[in-house]
Scaffold this motif. Structure first.
Motif, PDB file in Angstrom:
ATOM      1  N   THR A 113       4.362  30.041  31.920  1.00  0.00           N
ATOM      2  CA  THR A 113       5.102  31.170  31.340  1.00  0.00           C
ATOM      3  C   THR A 113       4.556  31.585  29.978  1.00  0.00           C
ATOM      4  O   THR A 113       4.394  32.774  29.693  1.00  0.00           O
ATOM      5  N   GLY A 114       4.249  30.606  29.141  1.00  0.00           N
ATOM      6  CA  GLY A 114       3.715  30.911  27.813  1.00  0.00           C
ATOM      7  C   GLY A 114       2.409  31.687  27.919  1.00  0.00           C
ATOM      8  O   GLY A 114       2.183  32.652  27.189  1.00  0.00           O
ATOM      9  N   ALA A 115       1.564  31.293  28.861  1.00  0.00           N
ATOM     10  CA  ALA A 115       0.273  31.961  29.037  1.00  0.00           C
ATOM     11  C   ALA A 115       0.470  33.374  29.589  1.00  0.00           C
ATOM     12  O   ALA A 115      -0.195  34.314  29.146  1.00  0.00           O
ATOM     13  N   VAL A 116       1.405  33.526  30.542  1.00  0.00           N
ATOM     14  CA  VAL A 116       1.648  34.861  31.103  1.00  0.00           C
ATOM     15  C   VAL A 116       2.143  35.800  30.003  1.00  0.00           C
ATOM     16  O   VAL A 116       1.695  36.943  29.888  1.00  0.00           O
ATOM     17  N   MET A 117       3.045  35.294  29.164  1.00  0.00           N
ATOM     18  CA  MET A 117       3.571  36.119  28.070  1.00  0.00           C
ATOM     19  C   MET A 117       2.451  36.508  27.105  1.00  0.00           C
ATOM     20  O   MET A 117       2.280  37.677  26.778  1.00  0.00           O
ATOM     21  N   ALA A 118       1.706  35.505  26.645  1.00  0.00           N
ATOM     22  CA  ALA A 118       0.661  35.763  25.654  1.00  0.00           C
ATOM     23  C   ALA A 118      -0.395  36.699  26.223  1.00  0.00           C
ATOM     24  O   ALA A 118      -0.832  37.651  25.564  1.00  0.00           O
ATOM     25  N   CYS A 119      -0.776  36.454  27.473  1.00  0.00           N
ATOM     26  CA  CYS A 119      -1.838  37.241  28.105  1.00  0.00           C
ATOM     27  C   CYS A 119      -1.392  38.693  28.291  1.00  0.00           C
ATOM     28  O   CYS A 119      -2.151  39.616  27.998  1.00  0.00           O
ATOM     29  N   SER A 120      -0.157  38.914  28.742  1.00  0.00           N
ATOM     30  CA  SER A 120       0.244  40.310  28.973  1.00  0.00           C
ATOM     31  C   SER A 120       0.482  41.036  27.654  1.00  0.00           C
ATOM     32  O   SER A 120       0.188  42.227  27.540  1.00  0.00           O
ATOM     33  N   LYS A 121       0.972  40.314  26.668  1.00  0.00           N
ATOM     34  CA  LYS A 121       1.126  40.939  25.345  1.00  0.00           C
ATOM     35  C   LYS A 121      -0.221  41.431  24.839  1.00  0.00           C
ATOM     36  O   LYS A 121      -0.378  42.554  24.368  1.00  0.00           O
ATOM     37  N   LEU A 122      -1.203  40.534  24.953  1.00  0.00           N
ATOM     38  CA  LEU A 122      -2.543  40.824  24.462  1.00  0.00           C
ATOM     39  C   LEU A 122      -3.195  41.954  25.252  1.00  0.00           C
ATOM     40  O   LEU A 122      -3.793  42.876  24.685  1.00  0.00           O
ATOM     41  N   ALA A 123      -3.080  41.884  26.564  1.00  0.00           N
ATOM     42  CA  ALA A 123      -3.771  42.855  27.412  1.00  0.00           C
ATOM     43  C   ALA A 123      -3.081  44.218  27.401  1.00  0.00           C
ATOM     44  O   ALA A 123      -3.740  45.249  27.318  1.00  0.00           O
ATOM     45  N   PHE A 124      -1.754  44.235  27.476  1.00  0.00           N
ATOM     46  CA  PHE A 124      -1.042  45.503  27.619  1.00  0.00           C
ATOM     47  C   PHE A 124      -0.624  46.108  26.274  1.00  0.00           C
ATOM     48  O   PHE A 124      -0.548  47.315  26.124  1.00  0.00           O
ATOM     49  N   GLY A 125      -0.316  45.260  25.307  1.00  0.00           N
ATOM     50  CA  GLY A 125       0.169  45.737  24.018  1.00  0.00           C
ATOM     51  C   GLY A 125       1.641  46.125  24.094  1.00  0.00           C
ATOM     52  O   GLY A 125       2.151  46.456  25.165  1.00  0.00           O
ATOM     53  N   SER A 126       2.314  46.062  22.957  1.00  0.00           N
ATOM     54  CA  SER A 126       3.737  46.422  22.924  1.00  0.00           C
ATOM     55  C   SER A 126       3.890  47.937  22.898  1.00  0.00           C
ATOM     56  O   SER A 126       3.040  48.656  22.381  1.00  0.00           O
ATOM     57  N   ILE A 127       4.987  48.403  23.445  1.00  0.00           N
ATOM     58  CA  ILE A 127       5.348  49.817  23.372  1.00  0.00           C
ATOM     59  C   ILE A 127       5.597  50.161  21.909  1.00  0.00           C
ATOM     60  O   ILE A 127       6.167  49.357  21.166  1.00  0.00           O
ATOM     61  N   LYS A 128       5.211  51.337  21.498  1.00  0.00           N
ATOM     62  CA  LYS A 128       5.418  51.771  20.106  1.00  0.00           C
ATOM     63  C   LYS A 128       6.900  51.646  19.750  1.00  0.00           C
ATOM     64  O   LYS A 128       7.768  52.149  20.463  1.00  0.00           O
TER      65      LYS A 128
ATOM     66  N   PHE B 194       9.049  41.351  32.017  1.00  0.00           N
ATOM     67  CA  PHE B 194       8.786  41.142  30.586  1.00  0.00           C
ATOM     68  C   PHE B 194       8.801  42.539  29.974  1.00  0.00           C
ATOM     69  O   PHE B 194       7.832  43.293  30.094  1.00  0.00           O
ATOM     70  N   LEU B 195       9.933  42.897  29.346  1.00  0.00           N
ATOM     71  CA  LEU B 195      10.134  44.270  28.874  1.00  0.00           C
ATOM     72  C   LEU B 195       9.595  44.496  27.458  1.00  0.00           C
ATOM     73  O   LEU B 195       9.646  43.610  26.623  1.00  0.00           O
ATOM     74  N   GLY B 196       9.126  45.722  27.225  1.00  0.00           N
ATOM     75  CA  GLY B 196       8.670  46.087  25.890  1.00  0.00           C
ATOM     76  C   GLY B 196       7.155  46.229  25.812  1.00  0.00           C
ATOM     77  O   GLY B 196       6.617  46.557  24.762  1.00  0.00           O
ATOM     78  N   LEU B 197       6.484  45.987  26.945  1.00  0.00           N
ATOM     79  CA  LEU B 197       5.024  46.147  26.964  1.00  0.00           C
ATOM     80  C   LEU B 197       4.670  47.493  27.602  1.00  0.00           C
ATOM     81  O   LEU B 197       5.450  48.069  28.343  1.00  0.00           O
ATOM     82  N   LYS B 198       3.435  47.942  27.352  1.00  0.00           N
ATOM     83  CA  LYS B 198       3.005  49.242  27.881  1.00  0.00           C
ATOM     84  C   LYS B 198       2.830  49.211  29.390  1.00  0.00           C
ATOM     85  O   LYS B 198       2.838  50.250  30.045  1.00  0.00           O
ATOM     86  N   LYS B 199       2.606  48.030  29.939  1.00  0.00           N
ATOM     87  CA  LYS B 199       2.519  47.864  31.389  1.00  0.00           C
ATOM     88  C   LYS B 199       3.517  46.789  31.797  1.00  0.00           C
ATOM     89  O   LYS B 199       3.946  45.991  30.971  1.00  0.00           O
ATOM     90  N   LEU B 200       3.794  46.723  33.085  1.00  0.00           N
ATOM     91  CA  LEU B 200       4.805  45.767  33.528  1.00  0.00           C
ATOM     92  C   LEU B 200       4.210  44.424  33.955  1.00  0.00           C
ATOM     93  O   LEU B 200       3.242  44.371  34.709  1.00  0.00           O
TER      94      LEU B 200
END
Lengths: 346, 346
Positions: A103-118, A284-290
């Motif tokens: 879970t930690g890796a999925v969170m970190a990876c998607s945050k990094l790859a997708f970026g947070s919504i403005k 995981f809400l708040g990222l530019k992609k789902l």
């Protein structure tokens, strides 16, 4: 619309991932890219009839285990199934990521790859919680263990948008998970958050306790990631303990065994109702992609349902409507913007 | 040894209080003083056979309702059943207080009347949590919503002493309620508390999650009052939801009804196992005298069992052994006294 499934995540990978993806493709007609070691995935696929299904394999030579440190693993394993799957989504080849991995890796990876919504300070995991009436959305379920008032405001806004658009809930009842229903209950954080939520343009119903949650009196349950995670895991523990006790108790006696056989159908239905995997993972809400995060111990059914949730999200998220609303609201509303009287929401 | 029972506390007072007290007196031979409006208690007592039982009535002309503000009610109602009962304990006429009344008022009143044990910064509610193996003691269950590292250290020490002396647990397994089992998991508070608990002279088994708790892998579960209360109430909610679902599901169908009749015995046993009232309320630890706090919705069985717990406590607390050990340990051990390296337990 194509969903990227990390085929090597999870305790039982790639078996359940492949089985779940095949089932989702067959039942709902979804297009899926399975990401991971080609030979392993192909070997699993041979166990299923995939004729006519739109399933691709994208090879990735490495994978991250459940025990690895998320950040180190992401850095070192540049060709891990998770990173490759996230890249497919980032580059637009797929529209969402599903993983039952670390879970930690999925969170970190998607945050990094997708970026947070403005406007979003902290993306949050929105876990579906089965109640007597249906499902409540609990967020944050563990992505952020130390939360500020602004984070909690944003959880409420994001949960509200998601519940409306994806669950089709007309006017979601937003509640604050607390230790008493009266206003003024709770710790310092809750006391500050309450007036803020009350001032937001959401249907805030006040503080809620376990009993109300399970009675189905709330649609969006706002909490910090620490107590949210505790709430979820204690609930899961209590539920499975009772089901085990019933099974154990019934097996003890002859007559009870007969009873157990007779009521198997009912028990199965109940297990299904309280089975978290039925609800297909947590967005995981708040990222530019789902990204949809599943339990490490997910079954193929859980993976199938996660793909389904990702697809429903994508279908309803026309022209990025969900992301647009989240961005607009999170940019507009904050503790400061709410401008409450001195005594409230400090 | 005589127990003071606040006969006017609780949602169903004085009926369940009187019934519970009579049952405790008959089954276990305990001496009890029922405190409250004499006529109301006498009227209830007439419904029971009290021949040969050592039950007194102590008149108190007022009582505090569940809705009242604890502090204001205590101040205004000087002759409330709660205050009069606490006074009996304070002055040594009774050895412990049992109340199913307004929890905030019971806490405030007993703190005020009994005083904290020397060295104890924050008295804590130790709630019994039914598990697959027996019972775990969760503290704090809600007396202190904002906790410091020192408070949590003291919860561990108090729970350890109580579990040893009252439950007869030889070497209680003390765990920290957290969102992951690995060291280093959790929020800032948990990260600071972990090394402190590890350095205490208790059998610290590390972080524990819901699954471990319910499997019966921990005897004393340390948590702040906020997340502890959330954990308890969510567990209760989940348990009763499942039991309701089973009952509802079985009543739906003919065959299932037969099954239900056949398995009634098993279901009753399970209900009893997970029924919080079976464990007789939660002791309020850290005070010079014992107070047992029951759910407002307590049944007479819950009151009976609370009286039983109070009596067991008093019996094993010979010469104030529990209070002496708590005082000694809480005076000796603190974050500062543990003198951990800079990086730990700050």
């Amino acid at each position: 619309m194509r969903i990227a499934v990390d085929a090597m995540g999870g305790d039982n990978a790639p078996g359940v991932e492949v089985e779940g993806a095949v089932a989702a493709s067959r039942e709902f007609g979804f297009s899926i890219t399975l990401v991971g070691i080609r030979e392993a995935i192909e070997s699993e696929l041979r166990n299923h009839n995939t004729a006519g299904l739109d399933i691709f394999i994208k090879h990735a030579s490495q994978f991250i285990t459940m025990e690895e440190s998320p950040i180190a693993a992401l850095k070192q394993k540049k060709d891990s199934s998770l990173r490759v799957a996230a890249k497919l989504v980032k580059e637009g080849e797929c529209s969402a990521l599903v993983s039952a991995g670390n879970t930690g890796a999925v969170m970190a990876c998607s945050k990094l790859a997708f970026g947070s919504i403005k406007g979003v300070e902290r993306p949050a995991i929105a876990a579906p919680l089965p109640t007597e009436q249906g499902v409540a959305l609990l967020l944050d379920a563990g992505a952020n263990v130390d939360c500020s008032v602004n984070h909690m405001i944003q959880f409420a806004l994001m949960g509200n948008v998601y519940s409306k658009v994806v669950f089709g809930c007309h006017k979601p009842r937003v509640g604050l998970l607390n230790i008493g229903e009266e206003k003024g209950k709770g710790d310092e954080l809750r006391k500050k958050v309450y007036p803020c939520l009350a001032a937001l343009p959401v249907n805030f119903i006040g503080n809620v306790e376990g009993k109300m949650v399970y009675a189905g009196d709330v649609d969006v349950l706002v909490c910090d990631g620490f107590s949210g995670n505790i709430a979820l895991k204690m609930s899961e523990g209590a539920s499975s303990t009772i089901l085990n006790m019933i099974k154990g108790g019934l097996e003890e006696r002859r007559l009870s065994r007969l009873a157990y056989l007779l009521m198997r159908g009912t028990m199965r239905k109940i297990k299904k109702r309280v089975d978290y995997s039925e609800y297909g993972g947590a967005p995981f809400l708040g990222l530019k992609k789902l990204a949809i995060i599943c339990h490490g111990s997910s079954s193929s059914k859980a993976v199938k349902n996660a793909v389904k949730v990702a697809s429903i999200f994508e279908e309803r998220n026309r022209n990025g409507e969900v992301m647009r609303q989240i961005s607009e609201q999170c940019t507009t509303w904050s503790r400061k913007a709410l401008d409450l009287p001195e005594t409230e929401g400090k």
